[in-house]
Design a protein around this motif. Structure first.
Motif, PDB file in Angstrom:
ATOM      1  N   THR A   1      46.171  -8.155 -27.032  1.00  7.24           N
ATOM      2  CA  THR A   1      45.839  -8.997 -28.146  1.00  7.24           C
ATOM      3  C   THR A   1      46.131  -8.087 -29.431  1.00  7.24           C
ATOM      4  O   THR A   1      45.474  -7.276 -29.536  1.00  7.24           O
TER       5      THR A   1
ATOM      6  N   SER B   1      48.605 -15.856 -31.738  1.00 11.33           N
ATOM      7  CA  SER B   1      46.709 -14.966 -32.048  1.00 11.33           C
ATOM      8  C   SER B   1      45.508 -16.614 -32.936  1.00 11.33           C
ATOM      9  O   SER B   1      45.430 -16.660 -32.171  1.00 11.33           O
TER      10      SER B   1
ATOM     11  N   SER C   1      49.328 -12.518 -28.400  1.00 13.35           N
ATOM     12  CA  SER C   1      48.644 -12.580 -27.787  1.00 13.35           C
ATOM     13  C   SER C   1      50.252 -12.144 -26.373  1.00 13.35           C
ATOM     14  O   SER C   1      50.737 -12.940 -26.331  1.00 13.35           O
TER      15      SER C   1
END
Length: 354
Positions: A291, A351, A296
């Motif tokens: 991440t 994200s 991610s």
């Protein structure tokens, strides 16, 4: 279930139209009841009925055809053009209906010619178009209110159905065979008085807690998901000897990103099920998670022996893709590959989320 609802919906709209147009007609009649003599009042009733018929036709044409076909689709220029043309022709037909079909029953006045009816736009506008517009405006305004109410109820109903389906989906993520095998393994550990018994019970408890509680949330942290995956791997590893299973896991967390719950865990379970669960030979599972502030990434691959049941695995992957599309729309990458007896899946999600 859709057909009964559709019939009820149509019936409700028919009842509304009957009530609305009857009320509008009676209101118009009551408003002029004491203003004219009995003979003139009867003539007015006939005129009102004629106008009333074309008000109903015009209002329904404007709403169900012009608004639905053009305005709702943001074709505003076409809507205005067809609205003006429609109002003109409906007014002309209304005028012809009155002059040639209605008036001969109660008056001997000379009939206007078709040409004069077509060209006397001022008379058409004030005596025919405006009454049609006034009735249509009230009707369409109420229809929009009812439409908004229907759409809101439909949205609430869909949201409720979606929530119920998601709950069923989440509860079915871990197959019963995992719980059955895990309980058997824990029982074996307890019989042998292994030090791992209490730890295994605690791990199973954490997994069940995660599924039943955190699994119902919209988002969970990647760290929480990976922690529960560690528990899952530990419990599944109890079933296999070291020479049958090799796990390589690499986790790099640079940002506290969130994902939909059970997204990664489902793929890990599939890797065990279609890898070690389908073969007595050596199975290798590789897991990579990363991440950062932009995205991610989750990668998983497993070796397998023989032919994979692509349909069985495909259903699970389709469910994951639907879940990704629901949460991220098209803002994600979902890659699946199968080559040289290695099955790979990669998910890249942003994200940040709405």
């Amino acid at each position: 279930m859709a057909k009964p609802y559709s019939k009820i919906h149509i019936r409700q709209h028919l009842y509304f139209q009957l009530f609305f147009w009857a009320a509008l007609f009676l209101f118009g009649v009551a408003r002029t009841y004491d203003e004219y003599s009995e003979d003139i009042f009867k003539e007015l009733i006939i005129y009102n009925v004629c106008h009333w018929i074309f008000q109903i036709m015009g209002a329904n044409w404007i709403y169900y055809v012009l608004i639905r076909r053009f305005s709702d689709r943001k074709k505003y220029l076409e809507f205005v053009v067809y609205l003006v043309i429609s109002l003109y022709f409906i007014s002309v037909i209304n005028r012809i209906f009155i002059v040639y079909l209605a008036e001969p029953f109660f008056t001997d006045l000379p009939k206007d010619s078709i040409i004069s009816i077509l060209t006397d736009t001022k008379y058409l506008l004030f005596h025919y178009t405006f009454p049609i517009i006034s009735g249509a405006f009230i009707f369409i305004a109420i229809m929009f209110i009812l439409r908004y109410k229907d759409e809101k109820e439909h949205t609430v109903r869909l949201q409720k159905e979606k929530t119920e389906l998601e709950l069923q989906f989440l509860k079915s993520q871990l197959h019963p065979h995992f719980l059955f095998n895990t309980l058997n393994n824990i029982y074996s550990l307890s019989v042998s008085q292994s030090d791992m018994t209490s730890q295994s019970i605690s791990q199973l408890s954490d997994i069940l807690d995660y599924i039943l509680y955190k699994g119902q949330k919209k988002w969970v942290s990647v760290s929480d998901e990976m922690a529960i995956i560690d528990h899952y791997i530990s419990l599944e590893s109890l079933r296999y000897h070291d020479e049958r299973l090799k796990i390589n896991k690499q986790v790099t967390i640079h940002s506290a990103n969130d994902i939909p719950p059970l997204l990664y865990l489902t793929l890990v379970e599939n890797a065990f099920k279609h890898g070690a669960g389908k073969s007595s030979a050596m199975t290798e599972i590789k897991i990579e998670t990363e991440t950062n502030s932009q995205y991610s990434v989750f990668k998983i691959e497993n070796t397998y022996i023989g032919n994979q049941n692509r349909n069985e695995r495909g259903i699970g992957l389709q469910n994951i893709r639907k879940q990704l599309r629901h949460h991220y729309h098209e803002n994600f990458d979902f890659r699946v590959s199968q080559e040289n007896n290695i099955f790979k899946v990669e998910i890249i999600t942003p994200s940040h989320h709405d």
